[in-house]
Write a protein that holds these residues in place. Structure first.
Motif, mmCIF file in Angstrom:
data_model
loop_
_atom_site.group_PDB
_atom_site.id
_atom_site.type_symbol
_atom_site.label_atom_id
_atom_site.label_comp_id
_atom_site.label_asym_id
_atom_site.label_seq_id
_atom_site.Cartn_x
_atom_site.Cartn_y
_atom_site.Cartn_z
ATOM 1 N N LEU A 21 0.821 -1.215 0.000
ATOM 2 C CA LEU A 21 0.000 0.000 0.000
ATOM 3 C C LEU A 21 0.856 1.266 0.000
ATOM 4 N N VAL A 22 1.883 1.294 0.840
ATOM 5 C CA VAL A 22 2.696 2.502 0.996
ATOM 6 C C VAL A 22 3.584 2.743 -0.215
ATOM 7 N N THR A 23 4.209 1.689 -0.736
ATOM 8 C CA THR A 23 5.126 1.853 -1.874
ATOM 9 C C THR A 23 4.394 1.837 -3.207
ATOM 10 N N GLY A 24 3.227 1.204 -3.257
ATOM 11 C CA GLY A 24 2.509 1.067 -4.525
ATOM 12 C C GLY A 24 3.206 0.100 -5.462
ATOM 13 N N GLU A 25 4.084 -0.752 -4.900
ATOM 14 C CA GLU A 25 4.888 -1.677 -5.710
ATOM 15 C C GLU A 25 4.933 -3.052 -5.055
ATOM 16 N N GLY A 26 5.282 -4.043 -5.858
ATOM 17 C CA GLY A 26 5.429 -5.392 -5.351
ATOM 18 C C GLY A 26 6.698 -5.547 -4.525
ATOM 19 N N LEU A 27 6.779 -6.646 -3.797
ATOM 20 C CA LEU A 27 7.934 -6.897 -2.932
ATOM 21 C C LEU A 27 9.217 -7.046 -3.746
ATOM 22 N N THR A 28 9.113 -7.642 -4.920
ATOM 23 C CA THR A 28 10.293 -7.829 -5.771
ATOM 24 C C THR A 28 10.862 -6.491 -6.224
ATOM 25 N N VAL A 29 9.991 -5.542 -6.575
ATOM 26 C CA VAL A 29 10.449 -4.205 -6.985
ATOM 27 C C VAL A 29 11.159 -3.518 -5.826
ATOM 28 N N THR A 30 10.594 -3.623 -4.628
ATOM 29 C CA THR A 30 11.212 -3.013 -3.445
ATOM 30 C C THR A 30 12.583 -3.625 -3.169
ATOM 31 N N LEU A 31 12.691 -4.934 -3.309
ATOM 32 C CA LEU A 31 13.984 -5.604 -3.135
ATOM 33 C C LEU A 31 14.993 -5.121 -4.176
ATOM 34 N N ARG A 32 14.521 -5.004 -5.418
ATOM 35 C CA ARG A 32 15.415 -4.590 -6.513
ATOM 36 C C ARG A 32 15.926 -3.163 -6.308
ATOM 37 N N LYS A 33 15.068 -2.289 -5.802
ATOM 38 C CA LYS A 33 15.426 -0.870 -5.643
ATOM 39 C C LYS A 33 16.325 -0.607 -4.438
ATOM 40 N N HIS A 34 16.095 -1.343 -3.345
ATOM 41 C CA HIS A 34 16.727 -0.963 -2.084
ATOM 42 C C HIS A 34 17.733 -1.988 -1.544
ATOM 43 N N TYR A 35 17.865 -3.138 -2.224
ATOM 44 C CA TYR A 35 18.778 -4.162 -1.719
ATOM 45 C C TYR A 35 19.672 -4.661 -2.844
ATOM 46 N N SER A 36 20.724 -5.371 -2.461
ATOM 47 C CA SER A 36 21.678 -5.846 -3.465
ATOM 48 C C SER A 36 21.055 -6.935 -4.335
ATOM 49 N N LYS A 37 21.542 -7.040 -5.563
ATOM 50 C CA LYS A 37 20.996 -8.028 -6.499
ATOM 51 C C LYS A 37 21.139 -9.477 -6.018
ATOM 52 N N PRO A 38 22.270 -9.842 -5.349
ATOM 53 C CA PRO A 38 22.372 -11.225 -4.861
ATOM 54 C C PRO A 38 21.220 -11.632 -3.946
ATOM 55 N N VAL A 39 20.720 -10.687 -3.122
ATOM 56 C CA VAL A 39 19.589 -10.993 -2.237
ATOM 57 C C VAL A 39 18.355 -11.333 -3.064
ATOM 58 N N LEU A 40 18.080 -10.495 -4.058
ATOM 59 C CA LEU A 40 16.911 -10.709 -4.912
ATOM 60 C C LEU A 40 17.019 -12.025 -5.673
ATOM 61 N N TYR A 41 18.159 -12.263 -6.310
ATOM 62 C CA TYR A 41 18.317 -13.468 -7.129
ATOM 63 C C TYR A 41 18.327 -14.747 -6.292
ATOM 64 N N THR A 42 18.811 -14.650 -5.059
ATOM 65 C CA THR A 42 18.776 -15.820 -4.170
ATOM 66 C C THR A 42 17.330 -16.183 -3.845
ATOM 67 N N MET A 43 16.523 -15.162 -3.582
ATOM 68 C CA MET A 43 15.102 -15.397 -3.304
ATOM 69 C C MET A 43 14.414 -16.054 -4.500
ATOM 70 N N LEU A 44 14.710 -15.555 -5.687
ATOM 71 C CA LEU A 44 14.113 -16.114 -6.899
ATOM 72 C C LEU A 44 14.575 -17.544 -7.115
ATOM 73 N N LEU A 45 15.863 -17.797 -6.872
ATOM 74 C CA LEU A 45 16.445 -19.119 -7.099
ATOM 75 C C LEU A 45 15.752 -20.183 -6.262
ATOM 76 N N PHE A 46 15.455 -19.861 -5.004
ATOM 77 C CA PHE A 46 14.816 -20.842 -4.131
ATOM 78 C C PHE A 46 13.293 -20.847 -4.265
ATOM 79 N N SER A 47 12.714 -19.689 -4.587
ATOM 80 C CA SER A 47 11.250 -19.591 -4.641
ATOM 81 C C SER A 47 10.669 -20.287 -5.863
ATOM 82 N N PHE A 48 11.299 -20.127 -7.025
ATOM 83 C CA PHE A 48 10.723 -20.661 -8.254
ATOM 84 C C PHE A 48 10.530 -22.175 -8.232
ATOM 85 N N PRO A 49 11.570 -22.959 -7.877
ATOM 86 C CA PRO A 49 11.348 -24.413 -7.830
ATOM 87 C C PRO A 49 10.286 -24.796 -6.811
#
Length: 408
Positions: free
Chosen positions: A61-89
């Motif tokens: 509600l506050v950001t108007g964006e999804g969690l992935t966008v918030t991760l991409r904007k404010h955190y390092s890419k390894p954090v985001l890609y690690t989440m994707l790597l484990f979440s997708f399977p």
């Protein structure tokens, strides 16, 4: 009542989709294996689920964006890609387990038709609905499917139960220090607090706000809390009543092993009657139709938000081709799990392992975002939310360690 129902939306759908066929199999196994000994977990997990999903909803509600966008904007890419790597399977395996469970239940009701035909038909129907209908219609369909979960609440009242004993097992926790009991506690935690729901909740709140064009204020946040708390309460009520049903019927009869939802339904028929069996089976179909679009949608939103694709269930196929193609691929891959010989229980085991690894990390990140004034401005977490979030992190971390200990 009309005003209350208007407040219900993403939170209700998220909570109801948590009780998918694979979740129902886990709850049924808990009841069959240990009777009413795990009823208390439904009480314990409710505030924890509500706190984490409430944080995710507020972020959306506050950001108007999804969690992935918030991760991409404010955190390092390894954090985001690690989440994707484990979440997708994990999400894909969960989709596969749910499709197989629904196909098996349909085959049980109509034994003349092979399971694989039902699995293909269910997948095709879901693809058509997700692609053909806009967000608002899909959300209305999902809301109505939530009613199917009420079937599980009805069943125990058709049985002769000792309600005094039920109350004792609910409010006085029972714990056993052995591998089997700890394993089922880990499975129940992993089933109820799943990382894919964090992403779905955040994105749906952002989309819902965009559709309604409402400014974030105290009233909107209060309505969001009502929606999320209702959804989580609904989810835990269903969990409670499924454990109660199987614990009251299957456990006393000496049936200790439930591997799939159709096994649970079959076992109930001779002990609780044809009507109970049909209600249980029908509920599986409703929950599967509710949960699979959430699973596939959350995965596609994560991909789209990571790579900047045009995304949204309100868009036509031609406007968001990569987004919808990723939905199609996730459904097809999930369908193919049966053909390559991965059983629903194997898929659930692998899903639980991956969720167990990612959930504690995601909870820490959500807590950090929720307390970051740069992102959340004046809408940071309350003290109660932080306390419940830390307790959830500790429990999920302990569950992950226990899971790894048992497996290796």
């Amino acid at each position: 009542m009309r005003g209350f129902l208007k407040k219900l939306g993403p939170g209700l759908i998220t909570g109801a989709s948590d009780d998918d066929p694979s979740g129902i199999a886990t709850y049924s196994q808990a009841g069959a294996q240990f009777g009413l000994a795990t009823l208390w977990t439904a009480i314990i997990t409710f505030p924890l689920m509500a706190a984490i999903q409430g944080m995710c909803a507020r972020i959306g509600l506050v950001t108007g964006e999804g969690l992935t966008v918030t991760l991409r904007k404010h955190y390092s890419k390894p954090v985001l890609y690690t989440m994707l790597l484990f979440s997708f399977p994990a999400i894909t395996l969960n989709i596969g387990a749910d499709i197989q469970g629904m196909g098996a239940v349909c085959h049980m009701i109509f034994p003349g038709i092979p399971t694989w035909i039902f699995c293909i038909s269910i997948t095709a129907i879901l693809m058509y609905v997700i692609i053909q209908y806009p967000y608002r219609k899909i959300s209305m369909i999902l809301k109505w499917l939530c009613i199917s979960l009420l079937l599980y609440i009805i069943v125990p009242f058709m049985l002769h139960l000792n309600w005094g004993q039920v109350a004792r097992r609910t409010f006085i926790p029972t714990f056993r220090w052995n591998k089997d009991f700890l394993s089922i506690i880990v499975a129940l935690l992993g089933t109820t607090i799943s990382p894919y729901l964090f992403f779905w909740q955040t994105t749906m709140e952002a989309e819902d706000q965009e559709h309604r064009g409402i400014v974030v204020d105290k009233q909107l946040l209060n309505d969001m809390k009502t929606d999320v708390n209702t959804g989580m309460l609904f989810s835990n009520l269903v969990m409670f009543f499924i454990i109660l049903t199987t614990g009251s019927v299957l456990f006393p009869a000496g049936i200790r092993e439930i591997n799939t939802v159709d096994e649970a339904a079959k076992a109930l028929e001779p002990l609780a009657g044809k009507l109970t069996y049909l209600i249980f089976a029908t509920g599986v179909l409703g929950t599967g139709l509710l949960a699979i679009p959430v699973l596939a949608g959350s995965q596609s939103y994560m991909l789209a938000e990571t790579f900047g694709w045009s995304a949204g269930l309100d868009k036509k196929f031609s406007q968001a081709k990569p987004f919808y193609l990723s939905v199609i691929v996730s459904l097809v891959v999930g369908l193919c799990l049966e053909m390559v010989g991965i059983s629903p229980m194997q898929a659930l085991l692998y899903t639980a392992i991956l969720y167990g690894i990612t959930a504690p990390v995601m909870i820490v990140i959500i807590l950090h975002i929720g307390n970051n004034r740069k992102i959340m401005k004046e809408h940071t977490n309350s003290l109660l939310s932080n306390i419940l979030g830390v307790i959830t992190f500790i429990l999920m971390t302990a569950a992950a360690v226990a899971m790894i200990w048992f497996l290796f």
